[in-house]
Structure formats: structure tokens, C-alpha cells
Design an enzyme around this catalytic site. Structure first.
Site, PDB file in Angstrom:
ATOM      1  N   ASN A   1      12.734 -12.727  31.613  1.00  0.00           N
ATOM      2  CA  ASN A   1      12.935 -13.450  32.869  1.00  0.00           C
ATOM      3  C   ASN A   1      12.197 -12.653  33.936  1.00  0.00           C
ATOM      4  OD1 ASN A   1      13.797 -14.613  35.237  1.00  0.00           O
ATOM      5  ND2 ASN A   1      15.969 -14.101  34.982  1.00  0.00           N
ATOM      6  N   TRP A   2      11.063 -13.188  34.341  1.00  0.00           N
ATOM      7  CA  TRP A   2      10.225 -12.442  35.292  1.00  0.00           C
ATOM      8  C   TRP A   2      10.814 -12.429  36.701  1.00  0.00           C
ATOM      9  CZ3 TRP A   2       4.421 -14.121  34.109  1.00  0.00           C
ATOM     10  CH2 TRP A   2       4.103 -13.693  32.798  1.00  0.00           C
ATOM     11  N   LYS A   3      11.762 -13.316  36.963  1.00  0.00           N
ATOM     12  CA  LYS A   3      12.358 -13.447  38.309  1.00  0.00           C
ATOM     13  C   LYS A   3      11.241 -13.670  39.342  1.00  0.00           C
ATOM     14  CE  LYS A   3      16.402 -10.979  36.777  1.00  0.00           C
ATOM     15  NZ  LYS A   3      17.552 -10.125  37.099  1.00  0.00           N
TER      16      LYS A   3
ATOM     17  N   SER B   1      20.373  -5.062  32.144  1.00  0.00           N
ATOM     18  CA  SER B   1      19.873  -3.700  31.900  1.00  0.00           C
ATOM     19  C   SER B   1      19.601  -3.419  30.431  1.00  0.00           C
ATOM     20  CB  SER B   1      20.819  -2.655  32.495  1.00  0.00           C
ATOM     21  OG  SER B   1      20.917  -2.827  33.894  1.00  0.00           O
TER      22      SER B   1
ATOM     23  N   GLU C   1      21.961 -15.024  39.875  1.00  0.00           N
ATOM     24  CA  GLU C   1      21.273 -14.932  41.169  1.00  0.00           C
ATOM     25  C   GLU C   1      21.174 -16.317  41.820  1.00  0.00           C
ATOM     26  OE1 GLU C   1      17.904 -12.838  39.560  1.00  0.00           O
ATOM     27  OE2 GLU C   1      19.196 -11.096  39.236  1.00  0.00           O
TER      28      GLU C   1
ATOM     29  N   GLU D   1      25.540 -12.715  30.742  1.00  0.00           N
ATOM     30  CA  GLU D   1      24.983 -11.685  31.620  1.00  0.00           C
ATOM     31  C   GLU D   1      26.064 -11.223  32.587  1.00  0.00           C
ATOM     32  OE1 GLU D   1      20.412 -12.023  31.811  1.00  0.00           O
ATOM     33  OE2 GLU D   1      21.212 -13.299  33.385  1.00  0.00           O
TER      34      GLU D   1
ATOM     35  N   HIS E   1      21.590 -18.914  36.239  1.00  0.00           N
ATOM     36  CA  HIS E   1      21.488 -17.469  36.409  1.00  0.00           C
ATOM     37  C   HIS E   1      22.386 -17.046  37.579  1.00  0.00           C
ATOM     38  CE1 HIS E   1      19.980 -13.460  37.095  1.00  0.00           C
ATOM     39  NE2 HIS E   1      19.466 -13.510  35.882  1.00  0.00           N
TER      40      HIS E   1
ATOM     41  N   GLY F   1      15.303  -8.786  32.123  1.00  0.00           N
ATOM     42  CA  GLY F   1      14.695  -8.821  33.455  1.00  0.00           C
ATOM     43  C   GLY F   1      13.646  -7.742  33.611  1.00  0.00           C
ATOM     44  N   GLY F   2      14.038  -6.632  34.195  1.00  0.00           N
ATOM     45  CA  GLY F   2      13.095  -5.554  34.516  1.00  0.00           C
ATOM     46  C   GLY F   2      12.199  -5.138  33.363  1.00  0.00           C
TER      47      GLY F   2
ATOM     48  N   GLY G   1      20.242  -5.466  36.584  1.00  0.00           N
ATOM     49  CA  GLY G   1      19.392  -4.672  37.466  1.00  0.00           C
ATOM     50  C   GLY G   1      20.058  -3.399  37.973  1.00  0.00           C
TER      51      GLY G   1
HETATM   52  P1  13P Z   1      17.767  -6.804  34.125  1.00  0.00           P
HETATM   53  O1  13P Z   1      17.319  -6.734  32.694  1.00  0.00           O
HETATM   54  O2  13P Z   1      16.718  -6.402  35.105  1.00  0.00           O
HETATM   55  O3  13P Z   1      19.089  -6.116  34.324  1.00  0.00           O
HETATM   56  O4  13P Z   1      18.037  -8.356  34.433  1.00  0.00           O
HETATM   57  C1  13P Z   1      18.759  -9.093  33.540  1.00  0.00           C
HETATM   58  C2  13P Z   1      18.660 -10.515  33.925  1.00  0.00           C
HETATM   59  O5  13P Z   1      19.163 -10.926  34.955  1.00  0.00           O
HETATM   60  C3  13P Z   1      17.913 -11.422  33.031  1.00  0.00           C
HETATM   61  O6  13P Z   1      18.096 -12.742  33.397  1.00  0.00           O
END
Ligand code: 13P
Length: 252
Positions: free
Chosen positions: A9-11, A214, A98, A168, A96, A235-236, A174
Site C-alpha cells: 500500500n503505497w499510500k 509495521s 486512515e 490492521e 483503511h 505500508g512503509g 506506521g
Molecule cells: P505500515 O506498514 O507502514 O505500518 O502501514 C501498514 C498499512 O497501513 C498498510 O495498509
């Protein structure tokens, strides 16, 4: 049988050119060393058509990070499920945390998005998970149950079988604070039991449930080693090919 999946997930990261470069590098790296799971990347809308074209001949799938809760019309700035599908993308992340927290996406709105995604042939990667205060109060199961039931449990068993779930825990996203393999397994087993209660054991056994929060090359193997953890939503660590490959190799 359910599939093992690692999804990026590149966000809101990467310019178009940076995204193109990342997709090309990922394609080459995975062509040279084939993954033992399905791999896909979910990108911002503007990257979708280019990244889908780059990854067309590869085994890497492509998805969006969101879609509208309306099918078309005067909704300035929105992108419909049909538009997403027209780029060649096959997946869409929905729900998600967010989106829920910053953009007010309710379980009712998400229910509409899921229906539209399915109607347009997209596979929803539906995210659920509790915030820290809810976990501290021991309410994580209750929260996840409500998220599932209010957005998904109107679906037929046939439609439900097209959905991928991602657990999640919001406190792990994050933050560098990963759920322990035990916490992940416990929640994934609970989610599977809820699905079994609603749609039966077979449907529950066939549902891929990913872990997100994470997840990185050093913890992926242990997390994915749990019987009810079918991969990760990353994510990251999806923003650099070496890191993402390290997570994918959690299945080796
Ligand atoms: P991180 O891997 O950066 O914690 O993010 C997870 C995430 O929200 C994937 O959708």
C-alpha cells in the site's frame, strides 16, 4: 483454498515517475526470483494506468487504495470503481483506518464501496482493526465484529468469497510497533470464526486474512508462519523494493 498474498500500500507516496521506476524494479526483481505467494501493489489513482501497463505481463497484481461510494456523476475529485477497473487494476483497498479516521468513512459508506467494487469486478481488500484505547479496554473483538458485520454481512456467500480481509491494528500502523505473532494469530483466528459463524466453515477457510502494521523483512516470516495469517498489507516497507522483497520472502 485460500491464497497467501503480500500486498503493498503505497499510500500518498511517490510521484508518477518514482512509482513507475518502483514498479519496473519490482517486476525485474520478482522475475529473477519468483515469489511463493501472490504479490500486488496498491497505488495512488494517478499511478494506476501506468503501473498496470508495466506489470501487465508479470505476476504482480495492481490495485487502488480507495474508490468512490457512487457509481458516476457530479462528485468532483472522486474516482469510481469502474474507472479503477478500466485502468487494468484488479484490486481496491477499502476501509483503511486512515480513510475511516481522516475522511469520515463510515461502515455504511464502506458497504456501498464494497458493492460497487464487486459489481465492477474488483477484489476488495477490506481493512479492519481497533485503535489502541479499544485494545487497552479489551474491546478489539467487538470493534472488528462491528466493522465486518456492518459493511460486509449483507453480501451473499458468493460475493463474500471474493473479498480479501486485512487486519490492521491501528496502533501498529506506521508506528514500528508490530502486533506480536500471538496477537495477530489470536485476532485472525477470531475473524475466521466470525466468518464461519456467518458464512460457514468452508467460506471461512477460503478467506485470505492479511496482517498489516509495521510488517517488515525482519518480522514477516514469523507473522506469516501463523496458521491464520495469510500474508500482509505493507505500508512503509513497500516503498523500497529490497524491503518489499524481504517481506515477500517471509513465505520462503
Ligand atoms: P505500515 O506498514 O507502514 O505500518 O502501514 C501498514 C498499512 O497501513 C498498510 O495498509
Amino acid at each position: 483454498m485460500r491464497k497467501n498474498i503480500v500486498a503493498g500500500n503505497w499510500k500518498m507516496n511517490k510521484t508518477l515517475q518514482e512509482g513507475i521506476d518502483l514498479a519496473k524494479e519490482l517486476k525485474d526483481v520478482l522475475a529473477a526470483d519468483k515469489p511463493n505467494c501472490e504479490v500486488l501493489v496498491c497505488t495512488p489513482f494517478i499511478h494506476l494506468a501506468s503501473v498496470a501497463t508495466i506489470l501487465e505481463e508479470s505476476t504482480v497484481g495492481v490495485g487502488a487504495e480507495n474508490c468512490a461510494d457512487k457509481s458516476s456523476g457530479a462528485y468532483t475529485g472522486e474516482v469510481s470503481a469502474a474507472m479503477v477497473a478500466s485502468t487494468g487494476a484488479k484490486y481496491v483497498i477499502l476501509g483503511h483506518s486512515e480513510r475511516r479516521a481522516y475522511y469520515g468513512e463510515t461502515t455504511g459508506i464502506l458497504k456501498e464501496k464494497v458493492k460497487l467494487a464487486l459489481a465492477n469486478g474488483l477484489t476488495p481488500i477490506f481493512c479492519i482493526g481497533e485503535v489502541l484505547t479499544e485494545r487497552e479496554a479489551g474491546k478489539q473483538n467487538e470493534v472488528v465484529y462491528t466493522q465486518l458485520s456492518e459493511s460486509l454481512f449483507d453480501l451473499s456467500v458468493e460475493d463474500f468469497s471474493k473479498i480479501v480481509l486485512a487486519y490492521e491494528p491501528v496502533w501498529a500502523i506506521g508506528t514500528g510497533k508490530t502486533a506480536t505473532p500471538g496477537q495477530a494469530q489470536e485476532m485472525h483466528a477470531y475473524i475466521r470464526s466470525v466468518i464461519a459463524g456467518k458464512y460457514g466453515k468452508e467460506a471461512a477457510g477460503n478467506t485470505s486474512i492479511l496482517y498489516g502494521g509495521s510488517c517488515n523483512p525482519s518480522n514477516a516470516k514469523e507473522l506469516f508462519g501463523n496458521p491464520d495469517v495469510d500474508g500482509g498489507l505493507i505500508g512503509g516497507a513497500a516503498l523500497k523494493v529490497t524491503d518489499f522483497k524481504g517481506v515477500i520472502d517471509g513465505f520462503k
